[in-house]
Design a protein around this motif. Sequence first.
Motif, mmCIF file in Angstrom:
data_model
loop_
_atom_site.group_PDB
_atom_site.id
_atom_site.type_symbol
_atom_site.label_atom_id
_atom_site.label_comp_id
_atom_site.label_asym_id
_atom_site.label_seq_id
_atom_site.Cartn_x
_atom_site.Cartn_y
_atom_site.Cartn_z
ATOM 1 N N TYR A 146 0.747 -1.119 -0.079
ATOM 2 C CA TYR A 146 -0.068 0.106 -0.063
ATOM 3 C C TYR A 146 0.880 1.179 0.011
ATOM 4 N N ALA A 147 2.007 1.487 0.752
ATOM 5 C CA ALA A 147 2.844 2.367 0.979
ATOM 6 C C ALA A 147 3.473 2.794 -0.458
ATOM 7 N N SER A 148 3.716 1.591 -0.909
ATOM 8 C CA SER A 148 4.677 1.694 -2.309
ATOM 9 C C SER A 148 3.619 2.128 -3.504
ATOM 10 N N ILE A 149 2.336 1.978 -3.463
ATOM 11 C CA ILE A 149 1.485 2.539 -4.108
ATOM 12 C C ILE A 149 1.320 4.100 -3.834
ATOM 13 N N VAL A 150 1.255 4.564 -2.655
ATOM 14 C CA VAL A 150 1.167 6.029 -2.266
ATOM 15 C C VAL A 150 2.525 6.538 -2.588
ATOM 16 N N LEU A 151 3.707 6.009 -2.576
ATOM 17 C CA LEU A 151 4.997 6.538 -2.641
ATOM 18 C C LEU A 151 4.857 6.762 -4.294
ATOM 19 N N ASP A 152 4.338 5.903 -5.073
ATOM 20 C CA ASP A 152 4.498 6.159 -6.665
ATOM 21 C C ASP A 152 3.777 7.514 -6.926
ATOM 22 N N LYS A 153 2.399 7.678 -6.211
ATOM 23 C CA LYS A 153 1.706 8.914 -6.501
ATOM 24 C C LYS A 153 2.331 9.985 -5.884
ATOM 25 N N VAL A 154 3.140 10.080 -4.691
ATOM 26 C CA VAL A 154 3.790 11.248 -4.352
ATOM 27 C C VAL A 154 4.877 11.443 -5.274
ATOM 28 N N GLU A 155 5.821 10.425 -5.827
ATOM 29 C CA GLU A 155 7.055 10.789 -6.698
ATOM 30 C C GLU A 155 6.451 11.186 -7.816
ATOM 31 N N GLU A 156 5.382 11.030 -8.503
ATOM 32 C CA GLU A 156 4.706 11.630 -9.559
ATOM 33 C C GLU A 156 4.390 12.948 -9.450
ATOM 34 N N LYS A 157 3.711 13.251 -8.091
ATOM 35 C CA LYS A 157 3.388 14.685 -7.936
ATOM 36 C C LYS A 157 4.570 15.735 -7.739
ATOM 37 N N LEU A 158 5.510 15.012 -6.860
ATOM 38 C CA LEU A 158 6.709 15.646 -6.322
ATOM 39 C C LEU A 158 7.974 15.459 -7.157
ATOM 40 N N PRO A 159 8.003 15.937 -8.317
ATOM 41 C CA PRO A 159 9.341 15.547 -8.818
ATOM 42 C C PRO A 159 10.669 15.882 -8.203
ATOM 43 N N ILE A 160 10.416 16.962 -7.253
ATOM 44 C CA ILE A 160 11.482 17.447 -6.610
ATOM 45 C C ILE A 160 12.156 16.348 -5.696
ATOM 46 N N LEU A 161 11.483 15.317 -5.435
ATOM 47 C CA LEU A 161 12.067 14.272 -4.673
ATOM 48 C C LEU A 161 13.209 13.529 -5.540
ATOM 49 N N ARG A 162 13.228 13.544 -6.760
ATOM 50 C CA ARG A 162 14.254 13.057 -7.608
ATOM 51 C C ARG A 162 15.682 13.864 -7.880
ATOM 52 N N GLN A 163 15.415 15.060 -7.120
ATOM 53 C CA GLN A 163 16.666 15.823 -7.317
ATOM 54 C C GLN A 163 17.475 15.921 -6.074
ATOM 55 N N PRO A 164 18.745 16.169 -6.225
ATOM 56 C CA PRO A 164 19.541 16.137 -5.076
ATOM 57 C C PRO A 164 19.293 17.519 -4.363
ATOM 58 N N SER A 165 19.636 17.576 -2.968
ATOM 59 C CA SER A 165 19.246 18.686 -2.090
ATOM 60 C C SER A 165 19.917 19.820 -2.740
ATOM 61 N N ASP A 166 21.197 19.853 -3.118
ATOM 62 C CA ASP A 166 22.076 20.937 -3.536
ATOM 63 C C ASP A 166 21.197 21.730 -4.717
ATOM 64 N N LYS A 167 20.576 20.875 -5.545
ATOM 65 C CA LYS A 167 20.005 21.578 -6.837
ATOM 66 C C LYS A 167 18.817 22.307 -6.132
ATOM 67 N N VAL A 168 17.903 21.503 -5.346
ATOM 68 C CA VAL A 168 16.891 22.164 -4.773
ATOM 69 C C VAL A 168 17.213 23.397 -4.206
ATOM 70 N N VAL A 169 18.089 23.585 -3.348
ATOM 71 C CA VAL A 169 18.719 24.822 -2.806
ATOM 72 C C VAL A 169 18.949 25.764 -3.762
ATOM 73 N N THR A 170 19.859 25.405 -4.877
ATOM 74 C CA THR A 170 19.967 26.332 -6.006
ATOM 75 C C THR A 170 18.685 26.729 -6.430
ATOM 76 N N ASP A 171 17.766 26.061 -6.870
ATOM 77 C CA ASP A 171 16.853 26.622 -7.735
ATOM 78 C C ASP A 171 15.975 27.172 -6.680
ATOM 79 N N ALA A 172 15.681 26.993 -5.436
ATOM 80 C CA ALA A 172 15.077 28.069 -4.443
ATOM 81 C C ALA A 172 15.675 29.197 -4.407
ATOM 82 N N LYS A 173 16.988 29.364 -4.349
ATOM 83 C CA LYS A 173 17.756 30.719 -4.475
ATOM 84 C C LYS A 173 17.524 31.569 -5.545
#
Length: 125
Positions: free
Chosen positions: A82-109
């Motif tokens: 069940y959690a795997s199905i939910v995670l599939d949906k979360v990953e689909e809605k939040l592609p930011i999860l597939r980015q490393p944190s330094d890229k997320v910080v750079t994009d936010a800046k």
Amino acid sequence: SFLVAMPDPENVVVRVVNLPLVSSTYDMIFSVYTNTKENHPYLRSVCEVAEKGVKTITATAFTNAILVIQKMESHIVFANNYASIVLDKVEEKLPILRQPSDKVVTDAKELVMDAKETVAHTIFG
């Protein structure tokens, strides 16, 4: 890097740990912790005591958890699926999860800088 070997590709905990945002954030925090421990002798002893305590607690918890896991295996499999199905949906809605944190910080800046420029341009023309 904090990548975990994937014995079961459907294990939701392993999937979460291996998300680039999660693993790179862990690596960053671990690096800061290690650097702090190496450069501050007073904190080093506190950190080492805390690490020993965590290891002892973890070993005890793991030993006790094995018995519970064996008894509840079918429930765990259901929850994992069940959690795997939910995670599939979360990953689909939040592609930011597939980015490393330094890229997320750079994009936010960059986003903040763009917003500042837009506000300044709007106010001051």
